[in-house]
Design a protein around this motif. Structure first.
Motif, PDB file in Angstrom:
ATOM      1  N   ASP A  88      37.121  30.770  50.356  1.00 29.52           N
ATOM      2  CA  ASP A  88      35.999  31.580  50.843  1.00 29.52           C
ATOM      3  C   ASP A  88      35.852  32.868  50.034  1.00 29.52           C
ATOM      4  N   GLY A  89      36.980  33.390  49.562  1.00 30.49           N
ATOM      5  CA  GLY A  89      36.940  34.632  48.788  1.00 30.49           C
ATOM      6  C   GLY A  89      36.120  34.487  47.526  1.00 30.49           C
ATOM      7  N   MET A  90      36.327  33.385  46.799  1.00 29.13           N
ATOM      8  CA  MET A  90      35.554  33.163  45.580  1.00 29.13           C
ATOM      9  C   MET A  90      34.088  32.903  45.911  1.00 29.13           C
ATOM     10  N   THR A  91      33.846  32.161  46.981  1.00 30.63           N
ATOM     11  CA  THR A  91      32.469  31.910  47.399  1.00 30.63           C
ATOM     12  C   THR A  91      31.742  33.218  47.677  1.00 30.63           C
ATOM     13  N   MET A  92      32.430  34.145  48.343  1.00 30.44           N
ATOM     14  CA  MET A  92      31.816  35.428  48.677  1.00 30.44           C
ATOM     15  C   MET A  92      31.603  36.294  47.436  1.00 30.44           C
ATOM     16  N   ALA A  93      32.551  36.253  46.499  1.00 34.31           N
ATOM     17  CA  ALA A  93      32.402  37.022  45.261  1.00 34.31           C
ATOM     18  C   ALA A  93      31.209  36.509  44.458  1.00 34.31           C
TER      19      ALA A  93
END
Length: 403
Positions: A88-93
């Motif tokens: 999710d972190g990469m998706t949000m970035a």
């Protein structure tokens, strides 16, 4: 090399063709916490990032986005680091980059993303998106200060610098902002720092300049010995100053490189001075080492020593802690050649004590800025590190960081 450099008021939005903004997205607190920095044209880009194996998603994405040596915008949030947040972190970035790109009319791959704040929490994307929209609508050549405010976490003051110099007959400006107060021992660059310039330089030589400057400035700062998951230094050079592009290591290259180092040094010192709970800025200069690497090791060992930092806080001229740190630094030293000074008071010569004035030493240690000097008498290289004292308030701040 010494050049005619003027320090003037301003920061990242001052160089030609740059605008910035800082707004309240209320990600964690009711403060400015989302910043946008934009060049009106694509710019040469270079950066250095944390060496921590635990890297936040924005670090991974931004390293990928500047791999081609080009970028046009930076979007930054404070209040949440977007680190250790899984897929999710990469998706949000990625979503942050796309959102900013959409409002700016540029490619998402030309947007650098950075986050700072609490580790292990997910970004509130509804607030992030609203903040990006607002920031894009208020971009201004006067927005650098607001951007500096927006990237702060436990910082007590914004960190900004702007210099003016001449390259190839043209006036060039270099502006920077940074944040950092705790979890500070970069091993790359700094916590977060963004530098803009209207100088014209190839991506390759910009990268070389950034690496050189970071090694001698941000990599020489420590507050608490912790290397963050999010450390990033990004430099954008859009070439609008009008001089011929710097494409070889000639006089103009060295003028630019040294000026960039000045900007980075100013920001690095601001970070050390504003360390969590700090009451004093400490400068550790190591002279006459066999190699820069040895000088750096000694300077950083002394600067990282909690015993040295607490002694400075308590105004205790305990030089034994200084030579002890030099001894375990791993540097090539001869203990029987080392001279130690606190301010202008010589504590030790050839590794042995001198009959120094305790009163004078206490007076020096009572100042807001304290300089410690070690002369190794073992070569001709030097390095300087910056840190702060270790006070009661550091523990108080970090005992309740998430609350």
């Amino acid at each position: 090399m010494i050049h005619d450099i003027q320090y003037i008021e301003g920061s990242v939005a001052a160089p030609l063709g740059f605008k910035a903004a800082g707004v309240k997205a209320r990600i964690r607190y009711n403060k400015k916490d989302l910043a946008l920095i934009v060049s009106e044209v694509p710019a040469a880009a270079a950066g250095v990032f944390t060496t921590n194996k635990v890297k936040a998603a924005p670090v991974v994405l931004s390293a990928r986005h500047i791999a081609d040596g080009r970028a046009q915008a930076v979007v930054v949030n404070s209040g949440c680091a977007n680190a250790c947040t899984g897929e999710d972190g990469m998706t949000m970035a990625v979503e942050m980059a796309r959102e900013a790109a959409g409002y700016l009319g540029i490619n998402a791959e030309d947007v650098v993303v950075a986050s700072t704040g609490v580790i292990g929490e997910k970004l509130p994307m509804d607030k992030i998106k609203a903040g990006i929209s607002e920031a894009a609508s208020v971009l201004s050549s006067d927005g650098g200060h607001d951007a500096a405010l927006a990237i702060m976490t436990t910082d007590t003051v914004p960190k900004e610098v702007l210099i003016k110099l001449e390259i190839g007959g043209s006036v060039v400006t270099i502006g920077g902002i940074a944040k950092g107060s705790g979890m500070i021992m970069p091993n790359m660059a700094t916590m977060l720092a963004f530098v803009t310039t209207d100088a014209a330089i190839t991506p390759q030589l910009l990268r070389k300049s950034v690496t050189y400057a970071a090694e001698r400035t941000f990599n020489m700062v420590t507050v608490d010995g912790d290397t963050s998951t999010n450390d990033s230094l990004i430099v954008l050079a859009n070439g609008l100053a009008g001089h011929s592009i710097i494409e070889q290591e000639d006089e103009n290259f060295f003028i630019f490189r040294d000026a960039l180092e000045r900007v980075c040094k100013a920001l690095a010192m601001m970070i050390a001075r504003d360390g969590e709970g700090a009451t004093k800025l400490i400068e550790v200069e190591v002279r006459n080492a066999p190699a820069f690497a040895d000088a750096r090791k000694v300077a950083m060992a002394v600067a990282n020593s909690n015993l040295v930092k607490t002694a400075v806080f308590g105004e205790d001229a305990n030089w034994g802690r200084i030579i002890c740190a030099a001894g375990y630094s791993g540097a090539d030293i001869d203990p029987e050649r080392i001279d130690i000074f606190i301010g202008d008071e010589k504590m030790a010569e050839n590794g042995a004590p001198l009959n120094f004035s305790e009163d004078r030493a206490k007076e020096i240690l009572g100042c807001k800025e304290v300089k410690i000097t070690l002369d190794l008498h073992h070569g001709s290289e030097k390095a300087t590190a910056w840190t702060c004292d270790f006070s009661f308030d550091y523990v108080k701040i970090n005992a309740s960081y998430r609350s």
